[in-house]
Scaffold this motif. Structure first.
Motif, PDB file in Angstrom:
ATOM      1  N   ASP A  36       0.805  -1.224   0.000  1.00 19.61           N
ATOM      2  CA  ASP A  36       0.000   0.000   0.000  1.00 19.61           C
ATOM      3  C   ASP A  36       0.839   1.276   0.000  1.00 19.61           C
ATOM      4  O   ASP A  36       0.392   2.307   0.481  1.00 19.61           O
ATOM      5  CB  ASP A  36      -0.997  -0.015   1.168  1.00 19.61           C
ATOM      6  N   HIS A  49       3.633  -5.239   3.005  1.00 17.68           N
ATOM      7  CA  HIS A  49       2.727  -6.112   3.744  1.00 17.68           C
ATOM      8  C   HIS A  49       2.568  -7.443   3.000  1.00 17.68           C
ATOM      9  O   HIS A  49       2.089  -7.476   1.867  1.00 17.68           O
ATOM     10  CB  HIS A  49       1.335  -5.478   3.867  1.00 17.68           C
ATOM     11  N   HIS A  68       1.479  -6.462  13.796  1.00 20.52           N
ATOM     12  CA  HIS A  68       2.386  -6.518  12.642  1.00 20.52           C
ATOM     13  C   HIS A  68       3.750  -7.061  13.074  1.00 20.52           C
ATOM     14  O   HIS A  68       4.332  -6.571  14.032  1.00 20.52           O
ATOM     15  CB  HIS A  68       2.547  -5.133  12.014  1.00 20.52           C
ATOM     16  N   ARG A  90      -6.287 -12.829   2.125  1.00 19.55           N
ATOM     17  CA  ARG A  90      -6.693 -11.448   1.852  1.00 19.55           C
ATOM     18  C   ARG A  90      -7.755 -11.376   0.761  1.00 19.55           C
ATOM     19  O   ARG A  90      -8.667 -10.555   0.832  1.00 19.55           O
ATOM     20  CB  ARG A  90      -5.480 -10.606   1.445  1.00 19.55           C
ATOM     21  N   ARG A 102     -11.013 -12.144   2.378  1.00 16.11           N
ATOM     22  CA  ARG A 102     -11.431 -11.057   3.252  1.00 16.11           C
ATOM     23  C   ARG A 102     -11.878  -9.837   2.436  1.00 16.11           C
ATOM     24  O   ARG A 102     -12.890  -9.201   2.750  1.00 16.11           O
ATOM     25  CB  ARG A 102     -10.256 -10.686   4.167  1.00 16.11           C
ATOM     26  N   GLY A 137      -5.271  -4.598   0.009  1.00 24.67           N
ATOM     27  CA  GLY A 137      -5.928  -4.505   1.308  1.00 24.67           C
ATOM     28  C   GLY A 137      -6.929  -3.367   1.359  1.00 24.67           C
ATOM     29  O   GLY A 137      -7.323  -2.828   0.308  1.00 24.67           O
ATOM     30  N   ARG A 138      -7.306  -3.008   2.580  1.00 23.48           N
ATOM     31  CA  ARG A 138      -8.323  -1.968   2.736  1.00 23.48           C
ATOM     32  C   ARG A 138      -7.939  -0.623   2.113  1.00 23.48           C
ATOM     33  O   ARG A 138      -8.828   0.068   1.593  1.00 23.48           O
ATOM     34  CB  ARG A 138      -8.670  -1.806   4.218  1.00 23.48           C
ATOM     35  N   PRO A 139      -6.650  -0.222   2.129  1.00 20.33           N
ATOM     36  CA  PRO A 139      -6.347   1.060   1.483  1.00 20.33           C
ATOM     37  C   PRO A 139      -6.743   1.081   0.000  1.00 20.33           C
ATOM     38  O   PRO A 139      -7.182   2.103  -0.520  1.00 20.33           O
ATOM     39  CB  PRO A 139      -4.822   1.183   1.648  1.00 20.33           C
ATOM     40  N   ILE A 192      -9.888   8.864   1.500  1.00 20.66           N
ATOM     41  CA  ILE A 192      -9.538   7.555   2.078  1.00 20.66           C
ATOM     42  C   ILE A 192      -9.865   7.507   3.579  1.00 20.66           C
ATOM     43  O   ILE A 192     -10.519   6.565   4.038  1.00 20.66           O
ATOM     44  CB  ILE A 192      -8.054   7.202   1.772  1.00 20.66           C
ATOM     45  N   PRO A 193      -9.472   8.528   4.360  1.00 18.23           N
ATOM     46  CA  PRO A 193      -9.846   8.490   5.787  1.00 18.23           C
ATOM     47  C   PRO A 193     -11.362   8.389   5.993  1.00 18.23           C
ATOM     48  O   PRO A 193     -11.821   7.690   6.912  1.00 18.23           O
ATOM     49  CB  PRO A 193      -9.300   9.812   6.335  1.00 18.23           C
ATOM     50  N   PHE A 232     -12.506   4.790   5.692  1.00 15.36           N
ATOM     51  CA  PHE A 232     -12.199   4.021   6.913  1.00 15.36           C
ATOM     52  C   PHE A 232     -13.147   4.421   8.038  1.00 15.36           C
ATOM     53  O   PHE A 232     -13.728   3.564   8.706  1.00 15.36           O
ATOM     54  CB  PHE A 232     -10.741   4.270   7.347  1.00 15.36           C
ATOM     55  N   TYR A 265      -6.265 -14.454   9.907  1.00 19.22           N
ATOM     56  CA  TYR A 265      -4.827 -14.186   9.887  1.00 19.22           C
ATOM     57  C   TYR A 265      -4.090 -15.269  10.640  1.00 19.22           C
ATOM     58  O   TYR A 265      -4.649 -15.917  11.522  1.00 19.22           O
ATOM     59  CB  TYR A 265      -4.527 -12.829  10.541  1.00 19.22           C
ATOM     60  N   HIS A 301       5.314   5.299   3.223  1.00 22.79           N
ATOM     61  CA  HIS A 301       4.264   4.808   2.315  1.00 22.79           C
ATOM     62  C   HIS A 301       4.071   5.749   1.113  1.00 22.79           C
ATOM     63  O   HIS A 301       3.067   5.654   0.422  1.00 22.79           O
ATOM     64  CB  HIS A 301       2.923   4.705   3.037  1.00 22.79           C
ATOM     65  N   LYS A 345       0.854   8.090   2.897  1.00 24.84           N
ATOM     66  CA  LYS A 345       1.033   8.697   4.230  1.00 24.84           C
ATOM     67  C   LYS A 345       2.062   9.815   4.065  1.00 24.84           C
ATOM     68  O   LYS A 345       3.237   9.656   4.401  1.00 24.84           O
ATOM     69  CB  LYS A 345       1.519   7.642   5.245  1.00 24.84           C
TER      70      LYS A 345
END
Ligand code: AMP
Ligand code: ZN
Ligand code: FE
Ligand code: FE
Length: 279
Positions: free
Chosen positions: A16, A41, A77, A101, A104, A134-136, A151-152, A155, A171, A246, A250
């Motif tokens: 991500d 990841h 993690h 994943r 999920r 993944g979720r991002p 994006i925030p 979430f 997991y 990231h 980020k």
């Protein structure tokens, strides 16, 4: 003066991050880093591209990955370092993560669809089929489709833990992850310990057979850093460090903002070279 710095925690487009493996190596060189580990990841696919580029630029690159695990239902993690890049154990483990994943992600997409926000798996899949989704990435697709504006927000409203479209997924346990890393002759390290809010979970982790703890991380206050370094040293563990870069995902984190010195890097690199030569 030894100006050696190695960032041991960063992400690329293979998970991500927004920086390609090639670009990451170039940025590390520009930032005058002398050593690097890419810790995407649940995948090591960045190394196929990054390895020859690092050789070209004489950047000391060692293997790395950040595994998503669970302990008593909480997400943890775990960083792994120094395993051989062609280790079949690590490769199989990454493939298992990828399948987990996929299941999920599908569960999350089903929940979103049921709430009138359809997204197909194809909207998330990358052309190389080797990346960790993944979720991002789901959040990005939600922004693209106009379901949310950021994006925030995705979430916060829908896919964050406890929200209506959240699915936990399956997991691997922390302990089985440590065992697997040890079977591959790698080092197992607790990532960003300050993010573990539950003190009983932290205590459990500190009593497991880790080899290290991430004592230098991002914008730690000096007192925080001291705490983790002390905890790690008391156990005879390696004290690792990295930025958790990231890219644009980020933007407040810059590559090389946390790092380890040559002495620590050398220990990881020696094991890595040994494993590369013996597999
Ligand atoms: P996953 O591994 O698929 O569960 O996704 C977890 C990743 O989502 C984390 O590593 C974060 O980078 C990102 N993430 C988690 N919570 C948020 C949030 N509130 N806003 C933006 N990104 C988040
Ligand atoms: Zn990440
Ligand atoms: Fe992490
Ligand atoms: Fe990370």
């Amino acid at each position: 003066m030894n100006d050696f710095r190695a960032d041991l925690h960063c992400h690329t487009t293979c998970s991500d991050g927004s920086t390609s493996p090639t670009e990451l190596i170039k940025q590390a060189v520009e930032k005058k880093l002398k050593g690097l580990s890419i810790t995407d990841h649940d995948t090591i696919s960045a190394y196929q591209i990054a390895w020859p580029i690092a050789q070209q630029y004489h950047l000391r690159l060692i293997s790395g990955v950040e595994f998503s695990t669970t302990h008593k239902g909480q997400s943890v993690h775990v960083l792994a370092y120094s395993f051989a890049l062609n280790s079949p154990l690590i490769e199989q483990f990454c493939q298992q993560h990828k399948r987990q994943r996929q299941q999920r992600n599908q569960a999350i997409l089903d929940l979103l669809t049921a709430q009138g926000m359809p997204i197909q798996e194809e909207d998330l899949i990358d052309p190389l089929h080797s990346h960790t989704i993944g979720r991002p990435h789901i959040a990005q697709a939600m922004v693209k489709k106009g379901y949310v504006s950021s994006i925030p927000e995705a979430f916060h409203k829908y896919i964050g833990e406890g929200c209506s479209c959240y699915a936990a997924g399956h997991y691997f346990q922390v302990e089985e992850t440590i065992d697997l890393i040890h079977q591959a002759q790698g080092f197992a390290v607790i990532a960003h310990p300050h993010l573990i809010d539950d003190s009983s979970i932290l205590l459990d982790l500190l009593n497991m057979h880790f080899d290290g703890i991430e004592g230098y991380y991002g914008r730690f206050q000096p007192a925080d850093q001291e705490r983790w370094v002390k905890i790690g040293k008391r156990r005879g563990w390696l004290i690792t460090g990295g930025s958790d870069f990231h890219g644009d995902m980020k933007p407040h984190i810059s590559l090389g903002s946390s790092w380890v010195n040559e002495e620590t890097f050398q220990i990881l690199e020696d094991r890595f070279k040994h494993n590369q030569a013996t597999i």
